[in-house]
Design an enzyme around this catalytic site. Structure first.
Site, PDB file in Angstrom:
ATOM      1  N   GLN A  11       0.831  -1.202   0.000  1.00  0.00           N
ATOM      2  CA  GLN A  11       0.000   0.000   0.000  1.00  0.00           C
ATOM      3  C   GLN A  11       0.865   1.252   0.000  1.00  0.00           C
ATOM      4  O   GLN A  11       1.889   1.321   0.684  1.00  0.00           O
ATOM      5  CB  GLN A  11      -0.912  -0.015   1.229  1.00  0.00           C
ATOM      6  CG  GLN A  11      -2.040   0.981   1.169  1.00  0.00           C
ATOM      7  CD  GLN A  11      -3.138   0.649   2.176  1.00  0.00           C
ATOM      8  OE1 GLN A  11      -3.212  -0.468   2.664  1.00  0.00           O
ATOM      9  NE2 GLN A  11      -3.993   1.602   2.480  1.00  0.00           N
ATOM     10  N   SER A  92       4.308  -6.035   3.070  1.00  0.00           N
ATOM     11  CA  SER A  92       3.008  -5.876   3.714  1.00  0.00           C
ATOM     12  C   SER A  92       1.905  -6.488   2.850  1.00  0.00           C
ATOM     13  O   SER A  92       1.878  -7.703   2.644  1.00  0.00           O
ATOM     14  CB  SER A  92       2.749  -4.397   4.009  1.00  0.00           C
ATOM     15  OG  SER A  92       1.599  -4.241   4.820  1.00  0.00           O
ATOM     16  N   LEU A  93       0.988  -5.680   2.327  1.00  0.00           N
ATOM     17  CA  LEU A  93      -0.059  -6.193   1.440  1.00  0.00           C
ATOM     18  C   LEU A  93       0.526  -7.026   0.305  1.00  0.00           C
ATOM     19  O   LEU A  93      -0.064  -8.027  -0.127  1.00  0.00           O
ATOM     20  CB  LEU A  93      -0.870  -5.040   0.861  1.00  0.00           C
ATOM     21  CG  LEU A  93      -1.843  -5.400  -0.259  1.00  0.00           C
ATOM     22  CD1 LEU A  93      -3.003  -6.218   0.284  1.00  0.00           C
ATOM     23  CD2 LEU A  93      -2.321  -4.167  -0.989  1.00  0.00           C
ATOM     24  N   ARG A 117      -9.646  -7.658   4.628  1.00  0.00           N
ATOM     25  CA  ARG A 117      -8.509  -7.084   5.362  1.00  0.00           C
ATOM     26  C   ARG A 117      -8.545  -5.565   5.293  1.00  0.00           C
ATOM     27  O   ARG A 117      -8.375  -4.868   6.294  1.00  0.00           O
ATOM     28  CB  ARG A 117      -7.197  -7.604   4.766  1.00  0.00           C
ATOM     29  CG  ARG A 117      -5.915  -7.108   5.436  1.00  0.00           C
ATOM     30  CD  ARG A 117      -4.723  -7.698   4.692  1.00  0.00           C
ATOM     31  NE  ARG A 117      -3.442  -7.439   5.333  1.00  0.00           N
ATOM     32  CZ  ARG A 117      -2.634  -6.421   5.031  1.00  0.00           C
ATOM     33  NH1 ARG A 117      -3.003  -5.536   4.122  1.00  0.00           N
ATOM     34  NH2 ARG A 117      -1.462  -6.285   5.644  1.00  0.00           N
ATOM     35  N   HIS A 201       0.520  -2.016  11.282  1.00  0.00           N
ATOM     36  CA  HIS A 201       1.653  -2.761  11.851  1.00  0.00           C
ATOM     37  C   HIS A 201       2.005  -2.276  13.259  1.00  0.00           C
ATOM     38  O   HIS A 201       3.182  -2.171  13.612  1.00  0.00           O
ATOM     39  CB  HIS A 201       2.878  -2.679  10.925  1.00  0.00           C
ATOM     40  CG  HIS A 201       2.620  -3.205   9.550  1.00  0.00           C
ATOM     41  ND1 HIS A 201       2.433  -4.536   9.286  1.00  0.00           N
ATOM     42  CD2 HIS A 201       2.490  -2.558   8.349  1.00  0.00           C
ATOM     43  CE1 HIS A 201       2.201  -4.697   7.993  1.00  0.00           C
ATOM     44  NE2 HIS A 201       2.219  -3.523   7.406  1.00  0.00           N
ATOM     45  N   GLN A 250       1.308 -10.260  10.956  1.00  0.00           N
ATOM     46  CA  GLN A 250       1.802  -9.155  10.125  1.00  0.00           C
ATOM     47  C   GLN A 250       1.065  -7.852  10.417  1.00  0.00           C
ATOM     48  O   GLN A 250       1.627  -6.761  10.313  1.00  0.00           O
ATOM     49  CB  GLN A 250       1.639  -9.533   8.644  1.00  0.00           C
ATOM     50  CG  GLN A 250       2.213  -8.536   7.662  1.00  0.00           C
ATOM     51  CD  GLN A 250       1.453  -8.559   6.349  1.00  0.00           C
ATOM     52  OE1 GLN A 250       0.283  -8.178   6.299  1.00  0.00           O
ATOM     53  NE2 GLN A 250       2.117  -9.009   5.303  1.00  0.00           N
TER      54      GLN A 250
END
Length: 406
Positions: A11, A92-93, A117, A201, A250
């Site tokens: 992202q 991440s994503l 999510r 996070h 995560q």
């Protein structure tokens, strides 16, 4: 053994028109967009191509959009280059895109997961308790000390991303982030407040993480075709349960991107390919002084270099030359015709199909060519050891990249 890794951005890399430079004319892209529209219930292609950016940047829309664009990028890579990587990893994503690329999740299931999510994360952020900042140039020990000093249970703060040797992201409660930012600015470090909807996070995403853990139980996770590196541990996942746990953790743990890149470098990676919008991961690799180079599909000059460096036409000439030049020890005419003449003709046909623009994907071409050369070597009664040596050499592509075809 391959020396290639595939990298998927997360992202923040989205923009209106993303991917249009490399998926135009790629028919599979339209099929993927159609599948996404059926699952999501809205026209994702129009959103990606025309915006508005205000909607595209909302977490609940950003995450499905980036996953879809990244999967299209992967499919384009397999069509044009087709070298099976040693690893894949996503920031991440982007880890969901890496899992789709390795066959752990189907595209449809991954899209459903990231849709939820994104919704969970957006809803968790509506309270407006937290934010994120990017920090450049600060000493890591100092940054960790400041986070430890200002973090309290009701107002937590933590390092959210270990992006590069010069860039870290801090996430947490507004008050704690402001305090740490003030200390860093007093010391002359560069601070950028990120335009994200919440403190990703960090412990403030615990509720969203727990909701995601329940969602992940609905889906089937398959064995990966190649290792995928976890953001949380910076090590390859070991099984389906570890993947579910990693995707859950995560949400509240930092992205260990520096350690991920170092792990891949240590294990022989010589070439990285960034699949998705922008060149974020390419730039982070430069800042971390990783020995291997990263080429980004979204950069025009890098796409040209990819075509030059991993030309399927140039590679296909090699098995054809080997098939002709390898000495023969089999004088059975029928076996020779079936096991040598016909496979050579097939290799010639494959080469002609590339030159005429009628070829299938590079992945299928590489696999079929190696199957042909294996049959030719066996028929010519080349020893097993020499066969493997020749095949290993043929798996090696230009600039030291290697294909994992068996």
């Amino acid at each position: 053994m391959s020396s290639m890794t595939l990298l998927f951005s997360g992202q923040g890399s989205q923009y209106v028109g993303m991917g249009s430079a490399w998926y135009g004319g790629f028919s599979e892209a339209d099929h993927i967009f159609e599948e996404a529209a059926d699952i999501l219930g809205y026209d994702l292609k129009t959103l990606c191509m025309e915006g508005p950016i205000s909607q595209l940047s909302r977490t609940s829309y950003t995450q499905p959009a980036l996953l879809t664009i990244s999967v299209i990028a992967f499919r384009r890579y397999m069509h044009d280059v087709g070298i099976i990587p040693e690893f894949s990893a996503g920031h991440s994503l982007g880890e969901y895109s890496a899992l789709v690329s390795s066959g752990v999740l189907s595209f449809g299931d991954a899209l459903r997961v990231v849709q939820e999510r994104g919704r969970f994360m957006e809803e968790a952020s509506e309270a407006g308790l937290g934010c994120m900042i990017a920090v450049r140039g600060a000493d890591l020990n100092l940054l960790e000390e400041l986070c430890d000093h200002y973090s309290v249970t009701s107002q937590p703060i933590t390092i959210a991303c270990y992006n590069s040797s010069y860039q870290y992201v801090v996430s947490g409660h507004h008050a704690s982030v402001a305090a740490v930012a003030g200390q860093l600015e007093q010391r002359g470090f560069q601070i950028t407040r990120l335009q994200v909807s919440g403190p990703f996070h960090s412990p403030l995403m615990q509720h969203a993480a727990d909701r995601l853990a329940l969602e992940l139980q609905k889906y089937t996770f398959h064995e990966p075709l190649w290792p995928v590196i976890s953001n949380v541990t910076a090590l390859p996942y070991t099984d389906a349960n570890s993947i579910r746990q990693g995707l859950h953790l995560q949400m509240i743990h930092p992205v260990r991107w520096i350690q991920t890149m170092q792990y891949m470098e240590k294990h022989g990676v010589k070439q990285g390919i960034e699949l998705g919008p922008r060149t974020v991961l390419k730039n982070l690799a430069k800042e971390t002084n990783i020995a291997f180079e990263v080429l980004s599909l979204d950069r025009d000059l890098d796409r040209i270099e990819l075509e030059r460096r991993f030309s399927i036409r140039d590679w296909l000439v090699k098995p054809l030359a080997v098939s002709v030049s390898t000495p023969n020890a089999n004088w059975n005419e029928d076996e020779y015709h079936k096991g040598v003449i016909l496979p050579i003709r097939r290799l010639e046909d494959l080469l002609k199909s590339i030159e005429s623009g009628r070829s299938s994907s590079a992945y299928e071409l590489r696999r079929e060519a190696l199957e042909c050369i294996r049959l030719i070597l066996q028929t010519k009664q080349v020893s097993a050891g020499e066969q493997e040596e020749v095949l290993d050499l043929l798996r090696r592509d230009q600039d030291g990249a290697v294909s994992n075809f068996n």
